[in-house]
Design a protein around this motif. Sequence first.
Motif, PDB file in Angstrom:
ATOM      1  N   GLY A 134      14.788 -29.281 -13.056  1.00  0.00           N
ATOM      2  CA  GLY A 134      15.159 -29.805 -11.745  1.00  0.00           C
ATOM      3  C   GLY A 134      14.010 -29.879 -10.750  1.00  0.00           C
ATOM      4  O   GLY A 134      14.133 -30.489  -9.688  1.00  0.00           O
ATOM      5  N   MET A 135      12.874 -29.257 -11.084  1.00  0.00           N
ATOM      6  CA  MET A 135      11.778 -29.152 -10.117  1.00  0.00           C
ATOM      7  C   MET A 135      10.575 -30.029 -10.456  1.00  0.00           C
ATOM      8  O   MET A 135       9.582 -30.027  -9.727  1.00  0.00           O
ATOM      9  CB  MET A 135      11.320 -27.690 -10.004  1.00  0.00           C
ATOM     10  CG  MET A 135      12.438 -26.685  -9.771  1.00  0.00           C
ATOM     11  SD  MET A 135      13.463 -27.053  -8.330  1.00  0.00           S
ATOM     12  CE  MET A 135      12.386 -26.472  -7.004  1.00  0.00           C
ATOM     13  N   GLY A 136      10.619 -30.780 -11.568  1.00  0.00           N
ATOM     14  CA  GLY A 136       9.462 -31.574 -11.974  1.00  0.00           C
ATOM     15  C   GLY A 136       9.551 -33.014 -11.484  1.00  0.00           C
ATOM     16  O   GLY A 136      10.621 -33.610 -11.494  1.00  0.00           O
ATOM     17  N   GLY A 137       8.408 -33.564 -11.057  1.00  0.00           N
ATOM     18  CA  GLY A 137       8.379 -34.968 -10.639  1.00  0.00           C
ATOM     19  C   GLY A 137       8.196 -35.123  -9.151  1.00  0.00           C
ATOM     20  O   GLY A 137       8.468 -34.214  -8.371  1.00  0.00           O
ATOM     21  N   ASP A 138       7.725 -36.314  -8.753  1.00  0.00           N
ATOM     22  CA  ASP A 138       7.414 -36.587  -7.352  1.00  0.00           C
ATOM     23  C   ASP A 138       8.662 -36.550  -6.473  1.00  0.00           C
ATOM     24  O   ASP A 138       8.575 -36.297  -5.282  1.00  0.00           O
ATOM     25  CB  ASP A 138       6.782 -37.984  -7.204  1.00  0.00           C
ATOM     26  CG  ASP A 138       5.563 -38.160  -8.094  1.00  0.00           C
ATOM     27  OD1 ASP A 138       5.000 -37.145  -8.545  1.00  0.00           O
ATOM     28  OD2 ASP A 138       5.162 -39.328  -8.336  1.00  0.00           O
ATOM     29  N   GLN A 139       9.811 -36.831  -7.058  1.00  0.00           N
ATOM     30  CA  GLN A 139      11.025 -36.932  -6.254  1.00  0.00           C
ATOM     31  C   GLN A 139      11.996 -35.773  -6.511  1.00  0.00           C
ATOM     32  O   GLN A 139      13.195 -35.886  -6.234  1.00  0.00           O
ATOM     33  CB  GLN A 139      11.705 -38.277  -6.500  1.00  0.00           C
ATOM     34  CG  GLN A 139      10.756 -39.449  -6.262  1.00  0.00           C
ATOM     35  CD  GLN A 139      11.513 -40.733  -5.978  1.00  0.00           C
ATOM     36  OE1 GLN A 139      12.242 -40.827  -4.979  1.00  0.00           O
ATOM     37  NE2 GLN A 139      11.364 -41.693  -6.852  1.00  0.00           N
ATOM     38  N   ALA A 140      11.434 -34.680  -7.039  1.00  0.00           N
ATOM     39  CA  ALA A 140      12.267 -33.491  -7.289  1.00  0.00           C
ATOM     40  C   ALA A 140      12.368 -32.670  -6.008  1.00  0.00           C
ATOM     41  O   ALA A 140      11.451 -32.682  -5.209  1.00  0.00           O
ATOM     42  CB  ALA A 140      11.623 -32.647  -8.395  1.00  0.00           C
ATOM     43  N   SER A 186      12.098 -33.512 -18.549  1.00  0.00           N
ATOM     44  CA  SER A 186      11.364 -33.166 -17.331  1.00  0.00           C
ATOM     45  C   SER A 186      10.555 -34.353 -16.857  1.00  0.00           C
ATOM     46  O   SER A 186      10.029 -35.129 -17.666  1.00  0.00           O
ATOM     47  CB  SER A 186      10.422 -31.986 -17.608  1.00  0.00           C
ATOM     48  OG  SER A 186       9.591 -31.739 -16.488  1.00  0.00           O
ATOM     49  N   ALA A 187      10.426 -34.492 -15.531  1.00  0.00           N
ATOM     50  CA  ALA A 187       9.554 -35.516 -14.949  1.00  0.00           C
ATOM     51  C   ALA A 187       8.286 -34.855 -14.403  1.00  0.00           C
ATOM     52  O   ALA A 187       7.512 -35.457 -13.686  1.00  0.00           O
ATOM     53  CB  ALA A 187      10.279 -36.266 -13.832  1.00  0.00           C
ATOM     54  N   GLY A 188       8.077 -33.588 -14.782  1.00  0.00           N
ATOM     55  CA  GLY A 188       6.929 -32.842 -14.259  1.00  0.00           C
ATOM     56  C   GLY A 188       5.658 -33.024 -15.065  1.00  0.00           C
ATOM     57  O   GLY A 188       5.555 -33.931 -15.900  1.00  0.00           O
ATOM     58  N   ASN A 189       4.691 -32.160 -14.814  1.00  0.00           N
ATOM     59  CA  ASN A 189       3.380 -32.115 -15.481  1.00  0.00           C
ATOM     60  C   ASN A 189       3.451 -32.453 -16.982  1.00  0.00           C
ATOM     61  O   ASN A 189       3.978 -31.681 -17.778  1.00  0.00           O
ATOM     62  CB  ASN A 189       2.838 -30.684 -15.253  1.00  0.00           C
ATOM     63  CG  ASN A 189       1.423 -30.493 -15.743  1.00  0.00           C
ATOM     64  OD1 ASN A 189       1.030 -31.006 -16.783  1.00  0.00           O
ATOM     65  ND2 ASN A 189       0.651 -29.737 -14.970  1.00  0.00           N
ATOM     66  N   SER A 190       2.909 -33.614 -17.368  1.00  0.00           N
ATOM     67  CA  SER A 190       3.010 -34.085 -18.764  1.00  0.00           C
ATOM     68  C   SER A 190       2.358 -33.134 -19.750  1.00  0.00           C
ATOM     69  O   SER A 190       2.890 -32.882 -20.836  1.00  0.00           O
ATOM     70  CB  SER A 190       2.296 -35.423 -18.953  1.00  0.00           C
ATOM     71  OG  SER A 190       2.773 -36.371 -18.091  1.00  0.00           O
TER      72      SER A 190
END
Lengths: 354, 354
Positions: free
Chosen positions: B13-19, B104-108
């Motif tokens: 829930g915390m990864g990505g620019d729009q999290a 996850s949309a966070g750090n690849s």
Amino acid sequence: MAETSKWRIAVDGMGGDQAPAEIVAGAVEAAHHFPDVEIQLYGDESALRDHMPADLPTNLAVVHAPEKITSEDEPVKAIRQKKGSSMVMAARAVKSGQADAMLSAGNSGALLSSGLLIVGRMKGIERPAFMAALPNLSQPGDNWLLIDSGANSESKAKHLFQYAQMGQAYAEQVQGKSFARVALLNNGAEASKGTEVLKAAHQALSQNQAINFTGNIEARDVLSGQADVVVADGFTGNAVLKSIEGTASQVMKVVTDALKNGNLSTKLGGLLIKKQLKDTLKSMDYNQVGGALLFGVKAPVIKCHGTANAKNIFYAIQQAIQVLDVEVVPELATRFAEDFKREKAAQSEQDKGE
Amino acid sequence: MAETSKWRIAVDGMGGDQAPAEIVAGAVEAAHHFPDVEIQLYGDESALRDHMPADLPTNLAVVHAPEKITSEDEPVKAIRQKKGSSMVMAARAVKSGQADAMLSAGNSGALLSSGLLIVGRMKGIERPAFMAALPNLSQPGDNWLLIDSGANSESKAKHLFQYAQMGQAYAEQVQGKSFARVALLNNGAEASKGTEVLKAAHQALSQNQAINFTGNIEARDVLSGQADVVVADGFTGNAVLKSIEGTASQVMKVVTDALKNGNLSTKLGGLLIKKQLKDTLKSMDYNQVGGALLFGVKAPVIKCHGTANAKNIFYAIQQAIQVLDVEVVPELATRFAEDFKREKAAQSEQDKGE
């Protein structure tokens, strides 16, 4: 004769999908436009003359070449066996000093081999590279350089470093940019990214004061003009060049198809914006800025796109003249020869010490 | 409960620019849409709850994670040190069997490390790879797969061969294509093109009857759907993916700017075609088809784009469910484990013979 020097440009009249008609037309136009430059057109004389106007400019010379290299020919073999081909004859004219530069829209591999094996590498350069100019889509009219855009499938850090030097020299001397920004194509911004070769190249470029190295650049950012020179190994450079080409043409096709197949108001809208779209397409046509220069050989060798038309050939001839005018090739040759001598001397000192 | 199995999807829930806002919204939407699937949302509980509606679907579980991995974190270090991060906790839930897949949309890099070090590689797979689905611009709605789109900076021929197997399995089982066409990304069509690794991969793919190998493909042709699966080393694949992304968005920007800044008739035309252009843009948005699947690890791990919004997260969850439904991951795991056993046995026979 004007103040500019007189140059002799050897043009392969038989290379490319639209040869000889479009090559001849481009050469004739260039001969008219640059009266102090001699254009030498190599190819089957009767085929070339079929496409020539009656009033031929006196600075256009036709040189008969009985053979032709096709796109199916195996490059090195073709160069060795088809000595009477238009491409080989043009390259030999450069080698012997009868011409100052050459260009061809034919077999890329064969042209690369002509450059390496006939025109010859500069001393101190292990891997000559193709350098293409591509549009900066954020600033119409501006271009950035991609080097190596496809000459070598593998590169060492030292080669990448030399590509940076060549690209910078071209950006500054031919394009007139001051302190051109040089970036390394990589899969992330951090210095620790990429292969061992890229890490070593990054370090060497960072440590050199003469290069305005701005770090790594990702492929998604190249078109927005964040760097003037993008350094890449030839395999990746070629893949990026072709991705850009393919995507731009496919996206434009999707847009124009959408307009064509839309409802009445979409069609009307399409008609209204047609001219604007055309101008947009034109600003993205990198053939307008010439061809890919094979950098690192003793004289300018220019590779035009296989689909090159008369206008592209004209621009490539203009590019050859610009490169000759600023004398960037002999200047780099001197610099690389000196670097080579210095390295040799250092190596021999080191050997003595051991 | 419907006929479909019940799956549990762990969402960072915390990864990505729009999290966390967009991640929460996408997860909530998916929970409503897939009532027989449990969505586990990992992150700072109070931050997550700030974006949640009052009537939370019962199949949405919030799991408090006190830490967060940022895009600046060094991947392996972050995974080792931030054990309480939303990403690591989601990966550990998969590892322990509390969840069946994660996204996850966070750090690849950190997600790749989570896949490799926490979820774990399949037996017999040396290099898991990212696989992205991209639009076939010649046929709206169709997609092709690019594998490896960026997990590894260097690949051996054997890795490329396994990417082909994984891509084919996905195209056939998840996308429902029969006898998917597999091509190798290279800088020319001929089998002799490219690096030694590519030549060896070409040979291995050509000789395998189970793979519908159509030969080399150049980057300029990938978008027109000439292959269903494009196999590339991760460095080149990543460069091509980013070139396509960058070029498509830059070209669309040039077109829309041209419309905005044109004369009155151009502007009118632009208004009329706006909807059509929007649809066109939408057909090129590869986020619509989910994220990049990390293939070769023991459970589905999906990397969403850093800019992912609620819709992208929804599609990625849908993709995870599709992958789980067809059981392509356990099936491949069995196949690769058998191949590995066979190779080991052959090797030991050979050793005995020597």
